[in-house]
Design a protein around this motif. Structure first.
Motif, mmCIF file in Angstrom:
data_model
loop_
_atom_site.group_PDB
_atom_site.id
_atom_site.type_symbol
_atom_site.label_atom_id
_atom_site.label_comp_id
_atom_site.label_asym_id
_atom_site.label_seq_id
_atom_site.Cartn_x
_atom_site.Cartn_y
_atom_site.Cartn_z
ATOM 1 N N LEU B 74 -23.355 -10.030 -13.627
ATOM 2 C CA LEU B 74 -22.314 -10.025 -12.791
ATOM 3 C C LEU B 74 -22.149 -11.310 -11.895
ATOM 4 O O LEU B 74 -21.103 -11.634 -11.112
ATOM 5 N N LEU B 77 -18.952 -13.179 -12.681
ATOM 6 C CA LEU B 77 -17.642 -12.611 -11.880
ATOM 7 C C LEU B 77 -17.445 -13.480 -10.581
ATOM 8 O O LEU B 77 -16.390 -13.664 -10.267
ATOM 9 N N VAL B 78 -18.469 -13.918 -10.085
ATOM 10 C CA VAL B 78 -18.358 -14.470 -8.636
ATOM 11 C C VAL B 78 -18.346 -15.729 -8.565
ATOM 12 O O VAL B 78 -17.659 -16.194 -7.579
ATOM 13 N N ALA B 81 -15.002 -17.739 -8.286
ATOM 14 C CA ALA B 81 -14.051 -17.244 -6.885
ATOM 15 C C ALA B 81 -14.739 -18.046 -5.956
ATOM 16 O O ALA B 81 -13.996 -18.759 -5.181
ATOM 17 N N LEU B 82 -15.987 -18.240 -5.670
ATOM 18 C CA LEU B 82 -16.600 -18.914 -4.480
ATOM 19 C C LEU B 82 -16.480 -20.424 -4.881
ATOM 20 O O LEU B 82 -16.301 -21.188 -3.902
ATOM 21 N N ALA B 85 -13.031 -21.398 -3.512
ATOM 22 C CA ALA B 85 -12.959 -21.184 -2.265
ATOM 23 C C ALA B 85 -13.557 -22.575 -1.512
ATOM 24 O O ALA B 85 -12.918 -23.191 -0.830
ATOM 25 N N ALA B 270 -6.326 -22.171 -4.589
ATOM 26 C CA ALA B 270 -7.631 -21.780 -4.031
ATOM 27 C C ALA B 270 -7.197 -20.297 -3.748
ATOM 28 O O ALA B 270 -8.195 -19.386 -3.667
ATOM 29 N N VAL B 271 -6.034 -19.775 -3.234
ATOM 30 C CA VAL B 271 -5.599 -18.496 -2.964
ATOM 31 C C VAL B 271 -5.563 -17.484 -4.426
ATOM 32 O O VAL B 271 -6.106 -16.522 -4.286
ATOM 33 N N PHE B 272 -5.065 -18.201 -5.200
ATOM 34 C CA PHE B 272 -4.711 -17.336 -6.615
ATOM 35 C C PHE B 272 -5.990 -17.480 -7.403
ATOM 36 O O PHE B 272 -6.124 -16.280 -8.158
ATOM 37 N N PRO B 274 -9.140 -17.154 -7.619
ATOM 38 C CA PRO B 274 -10.243 -15.805 -7.543
ATOM 39 C C PRO B 274 -9.630 -14.606 -8.199
ATOM 40 O O PRO B 274 -10.580 -14.291 -9.020
ATOM 41 N N LEU B 275 -8.508 -14.250 -8.119
ATOM 42 C CA LEU B 275 -7.970 -13.073 -8.799
ATOM 43 C C LEU B 275 -7.968 -13.135 -10.204
ATOM 44 O O LEU B 275 -8.185 -12.238 -10.855
ATOM 45 N N LEU B 278 -10.875 -12.216 -12.323
ATOM 46 C CA LEU B 278 -11.094 -10.825 -12.622
ATOM 47 C C LEU B 278 -10.930 -10.698 -13.883
ATOM 48 O O LEU B 278 -11.463 -9.540 -14.309
ATOM 49 N N LEU B 281 -14.011 -9.615 -15.781
ATOM 50 C CA LEU B 281 -14.438 -8.254 -15.557
ATOM 51 C C LEU B 281 -14.287 -7.440 -16.881
ATOM 52 O O LEU B 281 -15.036 -6.583 -17.449
ATOM 53 N N MET B 284 -16.925 -8.288 -19.467
ATOM 54 C CA MET B 284 -18.046 -7.382 -19.274
ATOM 55 C C MET B 284 -18.083 -6.009 -19.613
ATOM 56 O O MET B 284 -19.053 -5.468 -20.126
ATOM 57 N N PHE B 285 -17.093 -5.545 -19.377
ATOM 58 C CA PHE B 285 -16.779 -3.970 -19.931
ATOM 59 C C PHE B 285 -17.129 -4.018 -21.225
ATOM 60 O O PHE B 285 -17.765 -2.924 -21.707
#
Lengths: 66, 492
Positions: B74, B77-78, B81-82, B85, B270-272, B274-275, B278, B281, B284-285
């Motif tokens: 996981l 995934l993160v 995003a960070l 930021a 930086a706003v868009f 992170p989405l 995803l 994800l 990963m599935f």
């Protein structure tokens, strides 16, 4: 760092800080194990938080494209 | 010859043709390409940077780790995003300085900030060394893709040779020119395929997401969460931080920070961004879907899980398309890294050491370094049995060592000096290299430490030592140079 910039720390604090509590499979949320949901939720929240920082940051007010 | 190999071959030819066609008419050098005349708006910088996360690592590594490690995967995934930021603050600062001083490479940045050409050489060398595992993982991915899509007719090591030959020819013929087109094709294909597989496979085999995770939980309890030892919470946090700090330290991603027309572009992205991450994800599935359906892939073989599962699910022509998407995710970043590494060595190492070298000689050297670096990567690819994610983490552990001197040089007057920067980075890199070469762990060094510290990613430990030495050496050399100044004043 202006005041509003500190808001950007929230995803780090929230995501990492809650790991101990969130490191479990149940309850499932949206079909995902809770830990996975927790991580996905913070990715989305990072976006939200950064949108707030962007809106409130005076640096982005000047002109359309600086 | 089956249909999957035919499709794979067609895409291979297509990408080569796109590369050669793109070369005609335009004569761009690496600088123009990499900084794009500083004219890109939000959307283009978004596409450029978003595309960077789709490499073989995403495709095979992401699913491979979900398959073999479960919960710890996981982290993938993160960290993006960070990193985005962080980029809100980091990239505008880099961009402003680079724009004022008309810089084009990462090494330029360090040279200019610390007023030391040799620090630039050193930074370039660290970048090149870190890029090798990154290149190795692309080749490994290529090998897997070609041999799997051929239904085992082509062995994995033959496939690596085919792959490296393709990348080398591709880079030497077209340079970076072809990348923009093939990159767009790659992003579209991979997006479609990953989202499709990530939704289709869990539904097809388990009837839904929750049933899938529930059956994994039943067979392998603890698999979906972080373990209490090893890849525990402290491993997770330290790994996410390490990779988030290192995200923009790669020489090729650092340079993409120069492409924007204003600093505001980065803040908006930086706003868009992170989405967008995803999408991982869905990768990963796929890996999780494979856990119970193609069991028994041990260690690095977990990287095969995506293909093993799709092979038993779909017709050869679908495998061909998936393979083609995978091929592009290896080819595009692979050629970019190969190009960046050889140019970096020719321009920022060789040219500094041999200042008399002409531009032409440097360009020729850059070109002939391509097969040399490719061969080094092949050597490591055929040698090691590391999983794709482990290779990426190795590269990250190295390249993140550049983060402290960068961070503390962003102010108007750098808080540390070149001696500190050199000592810090050198110590960090040495620790990482020692650990990866000898295979030692923190637990073996100091067994009495609490588990929380033992589980920390070694890259973070190296980062601490780096930081500590950087400040210590900076302070010592500063006071030393002040006292020698006083000494000199006294004697004169």
């Amino acid at each position: 760092m202006k005041g509003i910039h500190w808001l950007a720390l929230l995803p780090f604090v929230g995501l990492f800080g809650g790991l101990g509590f969130a490191n479990k499979v149940e309850p499932y949320v949206a079909g995902m194990p809770f830990i996975m949901f927790w991580v996905v939720m913070w990715v989305v929240l990072t976006s939200v938080v950064m949108a707030c920082v962007y809106k409130l940051d005076p640096a982005n007010k000047e002109g359309a494209d600086e | 010859m089956n249909s999957s190999l035919v499709i794979l071959g067609l895409f291979l030819v297509l990408s080569l043709v796109l590369g050669i066609v793109a070369k005609k008419g335009k004569d761009m050098n690496l600088e123009q390409w990499s900084v794009g005349g500083r004219g890109f708006g939000t959307l283009f910088v978004f596409l450029l940077m978003a595309g960077e996360i789709y490499t073989t690592f995403t495709f095979l590594g992401g699913s491979g780790w979900a398959y073999s490690k479960g919960g710890p995967a996981l982290y993938i995934l993160v960290y993006g995003a960070l990193a985005y930021a962080i980029s809100y603050f980091l990239l505008p600062a880099i961009w402003n300085y680079a724009n004022q001083h008309k810089l084009v490479s990462q090494s330029d940045f360090f040279v200019s900030k610390f007023k030391s050409p040799y620090l630039g050489v050193f930074v370039s060398l660290v970048g090149i060394v870190a890029m090798i595992p990154y290149l190795v993982l692309q080749l490994k991915g290529l090998g897997i893709i070609v041999s799997e899509a051929s239904y085992g007719k082509i062995s994995s090591s033959t496939a690596v040779w085919i792959g490296v030959l393709t990348i080398t020819v591709y880079v030497m013929i077209s340079g970076i020119h072809g990348s923009a087109w093939t990159a767009a094709l790659k992003d579209l294909m991979i997006l479609g395929i990953v989202v499709f597989l990530g939704i289709y496979l869990p539904l097809h085999y388990y009837g839904g997401f929750q049933p899938m995770f529930a059956s994994i939980q039943e067979v392998k309890p603890q698999f979906l969460t972080l373990p209490s030892e090893g890849m525990s919470i402290s491993w997770f946090i330290s790994t996410v931080l390490l990779t988030a700090f290192g995200f923009y330290m790669w020489p090729h991603t650092f340079a993409s920070a120069f492409t924007a027309k204003s600093a505001k572009v980065f803040r908006k992205n930086a706003v868009f961004m992170p989405l967008y991450s995803l999408v991982l994800l869905f990768v990963m599935f796929v890996g999780f879907a494979a856990v119970l359906k193609v069991p028994g892939l041990q260690g690095a073989a977990g990287d095969l899980s995506l293909f093993k599962l799709t092979l038993q699910t779909f017709d050869p022509w679908v495998i061909g398309l998936i393979g083609a998407a995978g091929l592009l995710t290896a080819l595009v970043p692979g050629s970019m890294i190969l190009m960046a590494a050889s140019t970096l060595f020719a321009k920022n190492v060789f040219k500094v050491i041999v200042p008399s070298a002409t531009e032409k000689r440097v360009a020729i050297l850059a070109k002939w370094l391509v097969p040399v670096i490719a061969l080094i990567a092949v050597y490591f690819t055929l040698q090691g049995g590391e999983a794709i994610v482990m290779l990426l983490l190795m590269g990250y552990s190295l390249v993140t060592q550049l983060f402290p001197p960068l961070l503390f040089s962003l102010g108007k007057t750098p808080l540390v000096n070149k001696y500190g920067a050199f000592a810090g980075v050198a110590s960090g890199v040495a620790i990482v290299a020692y650990v990866y070469i000898t295979g030692t762990t923190i637990a073996q060094w100091v067994p009495m430490l609490p588990q929380v510290i033992k589980d920390l990613n070694i890259g973070i430990i190296a980062l601490f030592v780096n930081l500590l030495l950087m400040f210590t050496v900076s302070i010592i050399t500063r006071t030393a140079s002040q006292s020698t100044l006083k000494e000199m004043n006294r004697t004169t």
